[in-house]
Write a protein that holds these residues in place. Sequence first.
Motif, PDB file in Angstrom:
ATOM      1  N   LEU A  92       0.813  -1.216   0.000  1.00  0.00           N
ATOM      2  CA  LEU A  92       0.000   0.000   0.000  1.00  0.00           C
ATOM      3  C   LEU A  92       0.849   1.269   0.000  1.00  0.00           C
ATOM      4  O   LEU A  92       0.395   2.321  -0.449  1.00  0.00           O
ATOM      5  CB  LEU A  92      -0.922   0.006   1.221  1.00  0.00           C
ATOM      6  CG  LEU A  92      -2.027  -1.066   1.234  1.00  0.00           C
ATOM      7  CD1 LEU A  92      -2.800  -1.009   2.552  1.00  0.00           C
ATOM      8  CD2 LEU A  92      -2.971  -0.882   0.045  1.00  0.00           C
ATOM      9  N   THR A  93       2.069   1.162   0.496  1.00  0.00           N
ATOM     10  CA  THR A  93       2.922   2.356   0.615  1.00  0.00           C
ATOM     11  C   THR A  93       4.106   2.324  -0.346  1.00  0.00           C
ATOM     12  O   THR A  93       5.041   3.094  -0.192  1.00  0.00           O
ATOM     13  CB  THR A  93       3.453   2.472   2.061  1.00  0.00           C
ATOM     14  OG1 THR A  93       4.223   1.303   2.379  1.00  0.00           O
ATOM     15  CG2 THR A  93       2.313   2.592   3.059  1.00  0.00           C
ATOM     16  N   LYS A 138      11.458   8.748   3.223  1.00  0.00           N
ATOM     17  CA  LYS A 138      11.640   9.412   4.515  1.00  0.00           C
ATOM     18  C   LYS A 138      10.294   9.650   5.181  1.00  0.00           C
ATOM     19  O   LYS A 138      10.107   9.335   6.363  1.00  0.00           O
ATOM     20  CB  LYS A 138      12.379  10.737   4.345  1.00  0.00           C
ATOM     21  CG  LYS A 138      12.583  11.468   5.670  1.00  0.00           C
ATOM     22  CD  LYS A 138      13.463  12.701   5.514  1.00  0.00           C
ATOM     23  CE  LYS A 138      13.680  13.380   6.866  1.00  0.00           C
ATOM     24  NZ  LYS A 138      14.613  14.539   6.777  1.00  0.00           N
ATOM     25  N   GLY A 139       9.352  10.182   4.442  1.00  0.00           N
ATOM     26  CA  GLY A 139       8.025  10.424   5.003  1.00  0.00           C
ATOM     27  C   GLY A 139       7.360   9.137   5.452  1.00  0.00           C
ATOM     28  O   GLY A 139       6.680   9.107   6.485  1.00  0.00           O
ATOM     29  N   LEU A 140       7.562   8.071   4.689  1.00  0.00           N
ATOM     30  CA  LEU A 140       6.964   6.786   5.049  1.00  0.00           C
ATOM     31  C   LEU A 140       7.573   6.242   6.344  1.00  0.00           C
ATOM     32  O   LEU A 140       6.852   5.733   7.216  1.00  0.00           O
ATOM     33  CB  LEU A 140       7.166   5.788   3.911  1.00  0.00           C
ATOM     34  CG  LEU A 140       6.675   4.363   4.175  1.00  0.00           C
ATOM     35  CD1 LEU A 140       5.191   4.353   4.520  1.00  0.00           C
ATOM     36  CD2 LEU A 140       6.963   3.474   2.966  1.00  0.00           C
ATOM     37  N   THR A 141       8.878   6.354   6.480  1.00  0.00           N
ATOM     38  CA  THR A 141       9.544   5.883   7.699  1.00  0.00           C
ATOM     39  C   THR A 141       9.011   6.606   8.926  1.00  0.00           C
ATOM     40  O   THR A 141       8.693   5.988   9.952  1.00  0.00           O
ATOM     41  CB  THR A 141      11.066   6.092   7.591  1.00  0.00           C
ATOM     42  OG1 THR A 141      11.559   5.473   6.404  1.00  0.00           O
ATOM     43  CG2 THR A 141      11.778   5.503   8.798  1.00  0.00           C
ATOM     44  N   ILE A 142       8.891   7.906   8.821  1.00  0.00           N
ATOM     45  CA  ILE A 142       8.359   8.695   9.932  1.00  0.00           C
ATOM     46  C   ILE A 142       6.902   8.326  10.200  1.00  0.00           C
ATOM     47  O   ILE A 142       6.477   8.173  11.355  1.00  0.00           O
ATOM     48  CB  ILE A 142       8.496  10.200   9.616  1.00  0.00           C
ATOM     49  CG1 ILE A 142       9.985  10.577   9.565  1.00  0.00           C
ATOM     50  CG2 ILE A 142       7.762  11.049  10.653  1.00  0.00           C
ATOM     51  CD1 ILE A 142      10.242  11.977   9.049  1.00  0.00           C
ATOM     52  N   GLY A 143       6.123   8.154   9.133  1.00  0.00           N
ATOM     53  CA  GLY A 143       4.720   7.800   9.294  1.00  0.00           C
ATOM     54  C   GLY A 143       4.532   6.451   9.974  1.00  0.00           C
ATOM     55  O   GLY A 143       3.654   6.292  10.828  1.00  0.00           O
ATOM     56  N   LEU A 144       5.354   5.470   9.612  1.00  0.00           N
ATOM     57  CA  LEU A 144       5.254   4.151  10.229  1.00  0.00           C
ATOM     58  C   LEU A 144       5.619   4.208  11.708  1.00  0.00           C
ATOM     59  O   LEU A 144       5.023   3.524  12.539  1.00  0.00           O
ATOM     60  CB  LEU A 144       6.158   3.157   9.498  1.00  0.00           C
ATOM     61  CG  LEU A 144       5.696   2.736   8.102  1.00  0.00           C
ATOM     62  CD1 LEU A 144       6.782   1.921   7.405  1.00  0.00           C
ATOM     63  CD2 LEU A 144       4.397   1.938   8.182  1.00  0.00           C
ATOM     64  N   LEU A 168      11.836  -1.342   5.657  1.00  0.00           N
ATOM     65  CA  LEU A 168      12.272  -0.033   5.172  1.00  0.00           C
ATOM     66  C   LEU A 168      13.584   0.370   5.826  1.00  0.00           C
ATOM     67  O   LEU A 168      14.477   0.934   5.175  1.00  0.00           O
ATOM     68  CB  LEU A 168      11.183   1.003   5.467  1.00  0.00           C
ATOM     69  CG  LEU A 168      11.312   2.370   4.804  1.00  0.00           C
ATOM     70  CD1 LEU A 168      11.411   2.233   3.301  1.00  0.00           C
ATOM     71  CD2 LEU A 168      10.113   3.230   5.178  1.00  0.00           C
ATOM     72  N   ALA A 169      13.734   0.077   7.117  1.00  0.00           N
ATOM     73  CA  ALA A 169      14.970   0.409   7.824  1.00  0.00           C
ATOM     74  C   ALA A 169      16.153  -0.351   7.241  1.00  0.00           C
ATOM     75  O   ALA A 169      17.244   0.208   7.055  1.00  0.00           O
ATOM     76  CB  ALA A 169      14.818   0.090   9.315  1.00  0.00           C
ATOM     77  N   LEU A 170      15.956  -1.629   6.944  1.00  0.00           N
ATOM     78  CA  LEU A 170      17.041  -2.441   6.381  1.00  0.00           C
ATOM     79  C   LEU A 170      17.435  -1.957   4.987  1.00  0.00           C
ATOM     80  O   LEU A 170      18.623  -1.854   4.660  1.00  0.00           O
ATOM     81  CB  LEU A 170      16.619  -3.911   6.329  1.00  0.00           C
ATOM     82  CG  LEU A 170      16.438  -4.604   7.684  1.00  0.00           C
ATOM     83  CD1 LEU A 170      15.856  -6.001   7.500  1.00  0.00           C
ATOM     84  CD2 LEU A 170      17.768  -4.682   8.435  1.00  0.00           C
ATOM     85  N   GLN A 173      14.651  10.853   0.126  1.00  0.00           N
ATOM     86  CA  GLN A 173      14.695   9.942  -1.008  1.00  0.00           C
ATOM     87  C   GLN A 173      13.395  10.051  -1.778  1.00  0.00           C
ATOM     88  O   GLN A 173      12.315  10.122  -1.189  1.00  0.00           O
ATOM     89  CB  GLN A 173      14.871   8.497  -0.529  1.00  0.00           C
ATOM     90  CG  GLN A 173      16.167   8.249   0.220  1.00  0.00           C
ATOM     91  CD  GLN A 173      16.290   6.809   0.641  1.00  0.00           C
ATOM     92  OE1 GLN A 173      16.074   5.887  -0.133  1.00  0.00           O
ATOM     93  NE2 GLN A 173      16.634   6.588   1.897  1.00  0.00           N
ATOM     94  N   GLU A 174      13.517  10.070  -3.104  1.00  0.00           N
ATOM     95  CA  GLU A 174      12.329  10.151  -3.933  1.00  0.00           C
ATOM     96  C   GLU A 174      11.520   8.868  -3.815  1.00  0.00           C
ATOM     97  O   GLU A 174      12.044   7.806  -3.454  1.00  0.00           O
ATOM     98  CB  GLU A 174      12.728  10.379  -5.394  1.00  0.00           C
ATOM     99  CG  GLU A 174      13.448  11.700  -5.647  1.00  0.00           C
ATOM    100  CD  GLU A 174      12.573  12.896  -5.317  1.00  0.00           C
ATOM    101  OE1 GLU A 174      11.343  12.813  -5.541  1.00  0.00           O
ATOM    102  OE2 GLU A 174      13.111  13.903  -4.822  1.00  0.00           O
ATOM    103  N   ALA A 175      10.241   8.985  -4.115  1.00  0.00           N
ATOM    104  CA  ALA A 175       9.396   7.794  -4.125  1.00  0.00           C
ATOM    105  C   ALA A 175       9.909   6.808  -5.168  1.00  0.00           C
ATOM    106  O   ALA A 175      10.332   7.215  -6.252  1.00  0.00           O
ATOM    107  CB  ALA A 175       7.953   8.181  -4.438  1.00  0.00           C
TER     108      ALA A 175
END
Length: 396
Positions: A66-67, A73-79, A116-118, A186-188
């Motif tokens: 879904l993501t 970066k935004g996704l990492t913060i959101g998670l 995502l972290a890995l 980082q770009e999508a």
Amino acid sequence: MTVNNGFATLAALCASVFVVGTSEYLIAGLLPQVGEDLNVSVGTAGQAVTAYALGVVVGGPLMALLTSRLPRKGLTIGLMLLFAAGSAISATAPSFGLLMVGRVVSSLSHAAFLALALVTATRVVPAEKTGSAIATVASGFTVATLLGVPLGALLGQGAGWRAPFTVLTVLSLVGTVLLAAVLPRQEAPSTRLRDEFRVVARRPVMLAIATTAVGFAGVATVFTYIAPLLTRVSGFSATAVSGLLLAYGAGGFLGNLAAGKLTDRAMNATVRGIFGGLTGTLLLVPFAVVRQPTAVAAVLLLGLLATATIAPLQGLILHHAGAAPNLAVSVNVGAFNLGAAAGSVIGGALVAAGALRWTGLAGAVLSLIGLTLTGLVLPRKRTPAKDAGHGASFTT
């Protein structure tokens, strides 16, 4: 990215993974308090552990899909914020039903965040340091097992079971701030959903995921029941077992970091060596535990090898995943949890049959199957790195 920025990114990711990892097993040590406070049986309270595990196995890949097109970066913060929300719901839940909701919300971020972290870790280091970067981030989980879970359980016993979840909420918000400060933009990703599915459907990726699940099941078959094994068969006191488990966790921390460095040098040899060592160690466990000195040696050796599979197996996934690694890595994270669940079921069946001492033999069989699978999935020739995510040497 500079070396210092890369180090700061790895440190922030590791700290955040520590928080997430502590949450996974924390409640297992607080079930009596949870049951009493929320008026449910201990068995019912234990479903909060099951719900979290299912959320990781099922929800992780779903969240990754879904993501998949969101900026990293935004996704990492959101998670991380999603995890904080789940922890806050758990800390304030007035009923068991809402506690379950909080646990599921937290679990939905678990596998996707770790994946995502890995992947992010491999992008902020030189190509030849991929294994070490993966091990550094994954060490957050080993430290969570070594310190986070027991300290959280101790806090819960003294201040009530809600206190550790309150602390986790605060720590996850602190982690969010750190990630916002140090993560590179980082770009999508330009990959499409079908690219992610195609990667997972590749034979080497599926085999690597199966290797993860089967191999970790072998460890879990013994480790889930290691406390009664050491007290009933080896004759250790409960206090001595606590000390051995602490040593086991310390060994896991060191083994994970060592495996990361070895993965940078030769992934094939590292994977085979670890699975070969696990097979031999698990095979010897039933015979080692009858004497306390050899039991100590077996526990220490098992600790060194148990988490050493993380860096090379995740590196192997990244090698085969190409430019669309997120779903594959997320599924592989779930495979660790699936392996742990399967191992506990197998070990439980043996214990119920009165074969507690022999759980190591079942674990050795599973580890041997994992070793066999590695022969089908490991590259046979040295493959040059294509990007920062494929930096290990694949020498035989």
